[in-house]
Design a protein around this motif. Structure first.
Motif, PDB file in Angstrom:
ATOM      1  N   VAL A   1       0.852  -1.183   0.000  1.00 44.96           N
ATOM      2  CA  VAL A   1       0.000   0.000   0.000  1.00 44.96           C
ATOM      3  C   VAL A   1       0.888   1.232   0.000  1.00 44.96           C
ATOM      4  N   SER A   2       0.283   2.373  -0.298  1.00 49.55           N
ATOM      5  CA  SER A   2       1.023   3.637  -0.256  1.00 49.55           C
ATOM      6  C   SER A   2       1.104   4.143   1.181  1.00 49.55           C
ATOM      7  N   LEU A   3       2.236   4.719   1.513  1.00 47.46           N
ATOM      8  CA  LEU A   3       2.428   5.338   2.820  1.00 47.46           C
ATOM      9  C   LEU A   3       2.478   6.845   2.669  1.00 47.46           C
ATOM     10  N   PRO A   4       2.107   7.604   3.684  1.00 48.40           N
ATOM     11  CA  PRO A   4       1.648   7.126   4.992  1.00 48.40           C
ATOM     12  C   PRO A   4       0.205   6.631   4.935  1.00 48.40           C
ATOM     13  N   ARG A   5      -0.120   5.686   5.803  1.00 50.06           N
ATOM     14  CA  ARG A   5      -1.504   5.264   5.941  1.00 50.06           C
ATOM     15  C   ARG A   5      -2.300   6.395   6.604  1.00 50.06           C
ATOM     16  N   PRO A   6      -3.591   6.490   6.295  1.00 46.69           N
ATOM     17  CA  PRO A   6      -4.425   7.476   6.994  1.00 46.69           C
ATOM     18  C   PRO A   6      -4.640   7.053   8.442  1.00 46.69           C
ATOM     19  N   LEU A   7      -4.910   8.012   9.315  1.00 47.50           N
ATOM     20  CA  LEU A   7      -5.084   7.708  10.728  1.00 47.50           C
ATOM     21  C   LEU A   7      -6.294   6.823  10.984  1.00 47.50           C
ATOM     22  N   ASP A   8      -7.253   6.805  10.066  1.00 43.34           N
ATOM     23  CA  ASP A   8      -8.429   5.942  10.222  1.00 43.34           C
ATOM     24  C   ASP A   8      -8.298   4.654   9.406  1.00 43.34           C
ATOM     25  N   TYR A   9      -7.064   4.162   9.275  1.00 42.22           N
ATOM     26  CA  TYR A   9      -6.837   3.013   8.397  1.00 42.22           C
ATOM     27  C   TYR A   9      -7.597   1.770   8.840  1.00 42.22           C
ATOM     28  N   MET A  10      -7.808   1.586  10.139  1.00 45.11           N
ATOM     29  CA  MET A  10      -8.534   0.397  10.591  1.00 45.11           C
ATOM     30  C   MET A  10     -10.009   0.484  10.213  1.00 45.11           C
ATOM     31  N   THR A  11     -10.593   1.669  10.333  1.00 50.83           N
ATOM     32  CA  THR A  11     -11.980   1.847   9.907  1.00 50.83           C
ATOM     33  C   THR A  11     -12.110   1.629   8.409  1.00 50.83           C
ATOM     34  N   ARG A  12     -11.186   2.148   7.641  1.00 52.83           N
ATOM     35  CA  ARG A  12     -11.227   1.954   6.188  1.00 52.83           C
ATOM     36  C   ARG A  12     -11.064   0.480   5.831  1.00 52.83           C
TER      37      ARG A  12
ATOM     38  N   VAL B   1       6.912  -1.230   4.495  1.00 53.79           N
ATOM     39  CA  VAL B   1       5.508  -0.838   4.359  1.00 53.79           C
ATOM     40  C   VAL B   1       4.703  -1.394   5.531  1.00 53.79           C
ATOM     41  N   ALA B   2       4.931  -2.660   5.851  1.00 53.01           N
ATOM     42  CA  ALA B   2       4.207  -3.280   6.967  1.00 53.01           C
ATOM     43  C   ALA B   2       4.494  -2.550   8.277  1.00 53.01           C
ATOM     44  N   PHE B   3       5.784  -2.299   8.545  1.00 47.75           N
ATOM     45  CA  PHE B   3       6.125  -1.716   9.845  1.00 47.75           C
ATOM     46  C   PHE B   3       5.715  -0.255   9.946  1.00 47.75           C
ATOM     47  N   TYR B   4       6.151   0.560   8.999  1.00 50.11           N
ATOM     48  CA  TYR B   4       5.903   1.999   9.140  1.00 50.11           C
ATOM     49  C   TYR B   4       4.436   2.358   8.885  1.00 50.11           C
ATOM     50  N   GLY B   5       3.740   1.533   8.137  1.00 51.78           N
ATOM     51  CA  GLY B   5       2.310   1.766   7.968  1.00 51.78           C
ATOM     52  C   GLY B   5       1.561   1.654   9.281  1.00 51.78           C
ATOM     53  N   TRP B   6       2.076   0.822  10.171  1.00 52.71           N
ATOM     54  CA  TRP B   6       1.497   0.663  11.512  1.00 52.71           C
ATOM     55  C   TRP B   6       2.098   1.657  12.500  1.00 52.71           C
ATOM     56  N   HIS B   7       3.405   1.656  12.605  1.00 55.27           N
ATOM     57  CA  HIS B   7       4.109   2.460  13.600  1.00 55.27           C
ATOM     58  C   HIS B   7       3.839   3.944  13.458  1.00 55.27           C
ATOM     59  N   ASP B   8       3.862   4.456  12.243  1.00 57.15           N
ATOM     60  CA  ASP B   8       3.779   5.907  12.061  1.00 57.15           C
ATOM     61  C   ASP B   8       2.383   6.450  12.334  1.00 57.15           C
ATOM     62  N   VAL B   9       1.372   5.612  12.209  1.00 60.42           N
ATOM     63  CA  VAL B   9       0.027   6.043  12.607  1.00 60.42           C
ATOM     64  C   VAL B   9      -0.067   6.108  14.126  1.00 60.42           C
ATOM     65  N   TRP B  10       0.328   5.027  14.786  1.00 62.21           N
ATOM     66  CA  TRP B  10       0.163   4.953  16.238  1.00 62.21           C
ATOM     67  C   TRP B  10       1.028   5.974  16.980  1.00 62.21           C
ATOM     68  N   THR B  11       2.113   6.418  16.378  1.00 56.05           N
ATOM     69  CA  THR B  11       2.981   7.403  17.042  1.00 56.05           C
ATOM     70  C   THR B  11       2.722   8.822  16.564  1.00 56.05           C
ATOM     71  N   ASP B  12       1.766   9.012  15.676  1.00 53.34           N
ATOM     72  CA  ASP B  12       1.376  10.358  15.245  1.00 53.34           C
ATOM     73  C   ASP B  12       0.699  11.064  16.419  1.00 53.34           C
ATOM     74  N   PRO B  13       1.116  12.279  16.774  1.00 54.05           N
ATOM     75  CA  PRO B  13       0.490  12.975  17.914  1.00 54.05           C
ATOM     76  C   PRO B  13      -1.019  13.106  17.788  1.00 54.05           C
ATOM     77  N   ALA B  14      -1.528  13.209  16.564  1.00 49.13           N
ATOM     78  CA  ALA B  14      -2.972  13.356  16.371  1.00 49.13           C
ATOM     79  C   ALA B  14      -3.722  12.070  16.691  1.00 49.13           C
ATOM     80  N   PHE B  15      -3.019  10.949  16.747  1.00 51.44           N
ATOM     81  CA  PHE B  15      -3.679   9.666  16.962  1.00 51.44           C
ATOM     82  C   PHE B  15      -4.022   9.422  18.429  1.00 51.44           C
TER      83      PHE B  15
END
Length: 274
Positions: A77-88, A175-189
């Motif tokens: 998938v393309s990065l960064p993932r959106p913050l609502d990636y689980m809902t999508r 893609v697997a790691f940063y698609g997960w990590h960068d969402v969860w560590t985003d201050p907005a998350f």
């Protein structure tokens, strides 16, 4: 049935425009209900290890596992993932995968992110195929300890041995790691919360949690118990971390099997009109 029912690791199906890695065990969907496995935020088909086969043997259900796009042998998938990636993932992608796999009647079994995706799907999509939920270490909101553990995982990935360990399972490991990590560590998350999905469940639920889970506490289970309108059972495992199905496989397998057996028996009971 629209796919070959096989546990061959290289098997793929097409859901929309994406090629998805999958594997199956036990009875096919036209002969028994299917447990559909949704993996964690760094997971894949292979990382379930021997658990799917054991599930098929003890429950008599078929078991279907797949790697979401960006994981395992599936398309990236393309990065960064959106913050609502689980809902999508729940709203846009899970249904087409169930369709492509020919699933007829299912209990969704999710771990971590996968549990959250299953929870959102059950609370958002009117799908009569879904007869129950099994949620292992689900997330409905962020917790400081969990966020700290994810930051530590980032350090282990960049400076430790986590990346080479994950490379065994993911064709596109960054893609697997940063698609997960960068969402969860985003201050907005930090304000992310999908607990309202619980309000809309109308099917039986089994929630499983390890007491020593670094990524989430029993507050996640308490949220289910406080909001749910349908029957719920809980299995809280001492001396267990984030992966009860691997760390305490026997207890987890027994709990899941009992839940599936009871649910199937209830659905097969003939109601007397006398």
């Amino acid at each position: 049935m629209t796919i070959q029912w096989t546990d061959t690791p290289e098997s793929t199906l097409r859901a929309g425009d994406v090629e998805i890695e999958y594997a199956c065990w036990g009875a096919s969907p036209d002969t028994a209900p299917t447990l559909v496995l949704l993996h964690e935020g760094l997971g894949s088909v292979g990382q379930w290890k021997g658990f799917p086969r054991a599930l098929a043997e003890t429950t008599g259900f078929g078991v279907f596992a797949y790697s979401r796009a960006g994981y395992g042998g599936s398309d990236p998938v393309s990065l960064p993932r959106p913050l609502d990636y689980m809902t999508r993932e729940a709203i846009e992608n899970l249904g087409p995968v169930l369709d492509a796999a020919g699933i007829q009647q299912t209990i969704l079994l999710g771990h971590s992110d996968g549990a959250t995706i299953a929870a959102i799907y059950a609370g958002s999509v009117a799908d009569m195929r879904v007869r129950g939920l099994i949620l292992i270490a689900p997330h409905f909101f962020t917790e400081p300890g969990g966020l700290a553990a994810i930051k530590e995982a980032g350090e282990a990935y960049s400076d430790g041995d986590l990346k080479p360990r994950l490379e065994k399972y993911h064709n596109h490991v960054d893609v697997a790691f940063y698609g997960w990590h960068d969402v969860w560590t985003d201050p907005a998350f930090t304000s992310w919360n999908v607990a309202d999905a619980i309000d809309h469940w109308r099917i039986p639920v089994l929630a499983i949690q390890g007491r020593d889970d670094a990524y989430g506490t029993l507050a996640q289970i308490s949220e289910i118990e406080a909001r749910i309108y349908s029957p719920v059972e809980t299995l809280i495992l001492p001396d267990c971390g984030h992966a009860p199905h691997l760390e305490r496989e026997a207890e987890t397998l027994a709990g899941v099997t009992e839940f599936c057996t009871r649910l199937r028996r209830l659905e097969q009971e003939v109601v007397s009109l006398d």
